[in-house]
Write a protein that holds these residues in place. Structure first.
Motif, PDB file in Angstrom:
ATOM      1  N   PHE A 288       5.658   3.138   0.888  1.00 34.01           N
ATOM      2  CA  PHE A 288       4.731   2.634  -0.125  1.00 34.01           C
ATOM      3  C   PHE A 288       4.537   1.132   0.079  1.00 34.01           C
ATOM      4  CE2 PHE A 288       7.096   6.236  -1.878  1.00 34.01           C
ATOM      5  CZ  PHE A 288       6.070   7.090  -2.240  1.00 34.01           C
ATOM      6  N   PRO A 289       3.809   0.737   1.126  1.00 31.60           N
ATOM      7  CA  PRO A 289       3.709  -0.681   1.478  1.00 31.60           C
ATOM      8  C   PRO A 289       3.059  -1.562   0.420  1.00 31.60           C
ATOM      9  CG  PRO A 289       2.214   0.652   2.810  1.00 31.60           C
ATOM     10  CD  PRO A 289       3.113   1.596   2.103  1.00 31.60           C
ATOM     11  N   SER A 290       2.249  -0.991  -0.473  1.00 38.52           N
ATOM     12  CA  SER A 290       1.619  -1.804  -1.515  1.00 38.52           C
ATOM     13  C   SER A 290       2.448  -1.851  -2.795  1.00 38.52           C
ATOM     14  CB  SER A 290       0.212  -1.281  -1.830  1.00 38.52           C
ATOM     15  OG  SER A 290       0.275   0.015  -2.396  1.00 38.52           O
ATOM     16  N   MET A 291       3.613  -1.226  -2.796  1.00 35.58           N
ATOM     17  CA  MET A 291       4.467  -1.260  -3.984  1.00 35.58           C
ATOM     18  C   MET A 291       5.020  -2.670  -4.194  1.00 35.58           C
ATOM     19  SD  MET A 291       7.969   0.858  -4.841  1.00 35.58           S
ATOM     20  CE  MET A 291       7.124   2.441  -4.979  1.00 35.58           C
ATOM     21  N   PRO A 292       4.898  -3.238  -5.396  1.00 35.80           N
ATOM     22  CA  PRO A 292       5.438  -4.575  -5.640  1.00 35.80           C
ATOM     23  C   PRO A 292       6.927  -4.655  -5.328  1.00 35.80           C
ATOM     24  CG  PRO A 292       3.983  -3.918  -7.432  1.00 35.80           C
ATOM     25  CD  PRO A 292       4.162  -2.716  -6.564  1.00 35.80           C
ATOM     26  N   ARG A 293       7.330  -5.774  -4.790  1.00 35.73           N
ATOM     27  CA  ARG A 293       8.713  -5.961  -4.347  1.00 35.73           C
ATOM     28  C   ARG A 293       9.763  -5.578  -5.393  1.00 35.73           C
ATOM     29  NH1 ARG A 293      10.797 -11.894  -2.818  1.00 35.73           N
ATOM     30  NH2 ARG A 293       8.670 -11.970  -1.953  1.00 35.73           N
ATOM     31  N   PRO A 294       9.634  -6.005  -6.671  1.00 34.42           N
ATOM     32  CA  PRO A 294      10.706  -5.695  -7.628  1.00 34.42           C
ATOM     33  C   PRO A 294      10.832  -4.216  -7.963  1.00 34.42           C
ATOM     34  CG  PRO A 294       8.843  -6.699  -8.749  1.00 34.42           C
ATOM     35  CD  PRO A 294       8.585  -6.838  -7.271  1.00 34.42           C
ATOM     36  N   ASN A 295       9.831  -3.400  -7.609  1.00 33.27           N
ATOM     37  CA  ASN A 295       9.894  -1.973  -7.903  1.00 33.27           C
ATOM     38  C   ASN A 295      10.595  -1.177  -6.810  1.00 33.27           C
ATOM     39  OD1 ASN A 295       8.502  -2.558 -10.197  1.00 33.27           O
ATOM     40  ND2 ASN A 295       6.547  -1.692  -9.532  1.00 33.27           N
ATOM     41  N   LEU A 296      10.831  -1.794  -5.657  1.00 31.73           N
ATOM     42  CA  LEU A 296      11.433  -1.065  -4.538  1.00 31.73           C
ATOM     43  C   LEU A 296      12.844  -0.581  -4.876  1.00 31.73           C
ATOM     44  CD1 LEU A 296      10.229  -3.387  -1.638  1.00 31.73           C
ATOM     45  CD2 LEU A 296       9.411  -1.072  -2.123  1.00 31.73           C
ATOM     46  N   ARG A 297      13.606  -1.406  -5.595  1.00 31.38           N
ATOM     47  CA  ARG A 297      14.964  -1.013  -5.972  1.00 31.38           C
ATOM     48  C   ARG A 297      14.945   0.266  -6.808  1.00 31.38           C
ATOM     49  NH1 ARG A 297      20.231  -2.800  -7.560  1.00 31.38           N
ATOM     50  NH2 ARG A 297      20.082  -4.640  -6.260  1.00 31.38           N
ATOM     51  N   ARG A 298      14.020   0.352  -7.755  1.00 30.59           N
ATOM     52  CA  ARG A 298      13.926   1.542  -8.602  1.00 30.59           C
ATOM     53  C   ARG A 298      13.425   2.749  -7.827  1.00 30.59           C
ATOM     54  NH1 ARG A 298      10.042  -0.084 -13.116  1.00 30.59           N
ATOM     55  NH2 ARG A 298      10.379   2.093 -13.716  1.00 30.59           N
ATOM     56  N   ALA A 299      12.566   2.516  -6.842  1.00 30.72           N
ATOM     57  CA  ALA A 299      12.034   3.633  -6.045  1.00 30.72           C
ATOM     58  C   ALA A 299      13.098   4.221  -5.129  1.00 30.72           C
ATOM     59  CB  ALA A 299      10.842   3.160  -5.218  1.00 30.72           C
ATOM     60  N   GLN A 300      14.106   3.440  -4.792  1.00 35.73           N
ATOM     61  CA  GLN A 300      15.098   3.897  -3.832  1.00 35.73           C
ATOM     62  C   GLN A 300      15.760   5.204  -4.262  1.00 35.73           C
ATOM     63  OE1 GLN A 300      18.681   1.526  -3.366  1.00 35.73           O
ATOM     64  NE2 GLN A 300      18.767   2.045  -1.186  1.00 35.73           N
ATOM     65  N   ALA A 301      16.155   5.307  -5.529  1.00 35.78           N
ATOM     66  CA  ALA A 301      16.837   6.515  -5.999  1.00 35.78           C
ATOM     67  C   ALA A 301      15.950   7.738  -5.840  1.00 35.78           C
ATOM     68  CB  ALA A 301      17.256   6.338  -7.458  1.00 35.78           C
ATOM     69  N   ILE A 302      14.652   7.585  -6.103  1.00 33.52           N
ATOM     70  CA  ILE A 302      13.724   8.707  -5.986  1.00 33.52           C
ATOM     71  C   ILE A 302      13.576   9.126  -4.535  1.00 33.52           C
ATOM     72  CG2 ILE A 302      11.330   9.425  -6.360  1.00 33.52           C
ATOM     73  CD1 ILE A 302      11.216   7.432  -8.691  1.00 33.52           C
ATOM     74  N   VAL A 303      13.409   8.147  -3.648  1.00 34.55           N
ATOM     75  CA  VAL A 303      13.216   8.446  -2.228  1.00 34.55           C
ATOM     76  C   VAL A 303      14.490   9.035  -1.633  1.00 34.55           C
ATOM     77  CG1 VAL A 303      12.746   7.453   0.041  1.00 34.55           C
ATOM     78  CG2 VAL A 303      11.436   6.695  -1.947  1.00 34.55           C
ATOM     79  N   GLN A 304      15.628   8.472  -1.980  1.00 33.26           N
ATOM     80  CA  GLN A 304      16.894   8.954  -1.434  1.00 33.26           C
ATOM     81  C   GLN A 304      17.153  10.400  -1.853  1.00 33.26           C
ATOM     82  OE1 GLN A 304      20.120   6.280  -2.291  1.00 33.26           O
ATOM     83  NE2 GLN A 304      21.334   7.020  -0.570  1.00 33.26           N
TER      84      GLN A 304
END
Length: 340
Positions: A288-304
């Motif tokens: 998700f290259p357009s995802m704002p930087r601070p949201n990447l941490r929260r997305a990690q659990a979903i992707v993992q």
């Protein structure tokens, strides 16, 4: 590390549309204007404070500490330019580009050159022919590439694991020169504008340094500033893909497999998030290259969790372990040249 040469090697990757639905439903693609307003403001304030300190200290060897501080602030500015290039800050291309040009100009890098190069990398990460990040003349990232080296490049490839970190001291100069070369060769859309920005940056920078400092201190300041900035930038990007599987020419992979199986995350908490500008969530960033930087941490659990449910390897380790993997990979690639 292996080379992916057939779709069978990727395993079952699942339905990427399901992951997109989960991420979008969590609101993680929404823009974070307040976060970026604060981050940009703090970065610019720190950058300005560094140059105020430079002017106040004057001709002193204490300026080397200022040079180190400015190397850190320069990398933080570059991270904002990276986010702008991915349209993470605003939905408008024009607004993102305005932020990108400002930050690229402050660090002396061609924004258009970098965006073009980075888009090609994201489209084909670790692809042996199409990823510009694995096409470095004096290094090799896979065995077939090592076999093509000759002369000085063959020698550097032999010992690249030992030379990699010292060579990063030159990465800052390489970033400056690559933009100038792209403008000179008209490889970018607005070469005159890009060249003017870089020439202006260089003129102001060198004038300030040699006007305030004596020649010896000025040269040392430039060496420390540009050298540490290059090391910082290199150590922010290298752990993300180097040492992960490369993709052989002609291999057809779906988007999800291509992005996840060639990327590595770096663990370490909030401090690593700050120091690496969010690039430590490389898997999420590539998906998700357009995802704002601070949201990447929260997305990690979903992707993992999605990767675990679909039997896809999710690479993640600490910073020093990731750098160790990079160096071991470089050493292994250079082994046939050392033993030949």
């Amino acid at each position: 590390m292996s080379t992916l040469s057939s779709p069978a090697e990727t395993g079952r990757t699942g339905d990427f549309t399901e992951l997109v639905r989960l991420v979008r439903g969590s609101g993680l693609l929404a823009r974070r204007h307040r976060y970026y307003a604060v981050r940009i403001g703090l970065n610019l304030a720190a950058f300005a404070a560094g140059w105020v300190a430079f002017a106040l200290i004057g001709d002193s060897w204490w300026q080397l500490a200022v040079a180190a501080f400015l190397a850190v602030t320069g990398a933080q500015l570059a991270f904002i330019g990276h986010d702008a290039g991915h349209r993470q800050i605003f939905r408008s291309h024009r607004a993102n580009d305005a932020i990108g040009y400002l930050h690229s100009g402050l660090v002396g890098v061609s924004y258009q050159w970098w965006v073009g190069k980075h888009i090609r990398h994201h489209a084909n990460p670790n692809h042996e022919e199409d990823d510009p990040d694995v096409d470095i003349p004096i290094l090799a990232f896979f065995q077939a590439q090592a076999g093509t080296k000759s002369g000085f490049a063959r020698w550097t490839t032999k010992y690249q694991a030992f030379l990699f970190l010292p060579l990063l001291l030159l990465e800052g100069l390489n970033l400056h020169w690559a933009g100038i070369a792209a403008a000179k060769n008209r490889e970018i859309k607005s070469p005159l504008r890009e060249a003017a920005v870089m020439v202006l940056h260089m003129a102001v920078y060198l004038t300030a340094v040699f006007l305030v400092l004596s020649p010896a201190v000025a040269i040392a300041f430039i060496a420390v500033h540009q050298g540490l900035w290059g090391v910082y930038m290199g150590c922010s990007f290298a752990p993300n893909h180097k040492g992960m599987p490369t993709v052989a020419p002609g291999t057809k992979l779906d988007f999800f497999a291509k992005q996840v199986m060639t990327s590595r995350n770096v663990r370490g908490g909030r401090m690593v998030d700050f120091m690496l500008g969010g690039l430590n969530y490389q898997i999420e960033h590539h998906l998700f290259p357009s995802m704002p930087r601070p949201n990447l941490r929260r997305a990690q659990a979903i992707v993992q969790d999605f990767c675990a449910r679909n039997g896809v390897d999710y690479a993640q380790c600490g910073f020093f372990a990731s750098m160790g993997a990079v160096l071991r990979h470089l050493h292994a690639v250079g082994a046939p040249l050392r033993n030949g």
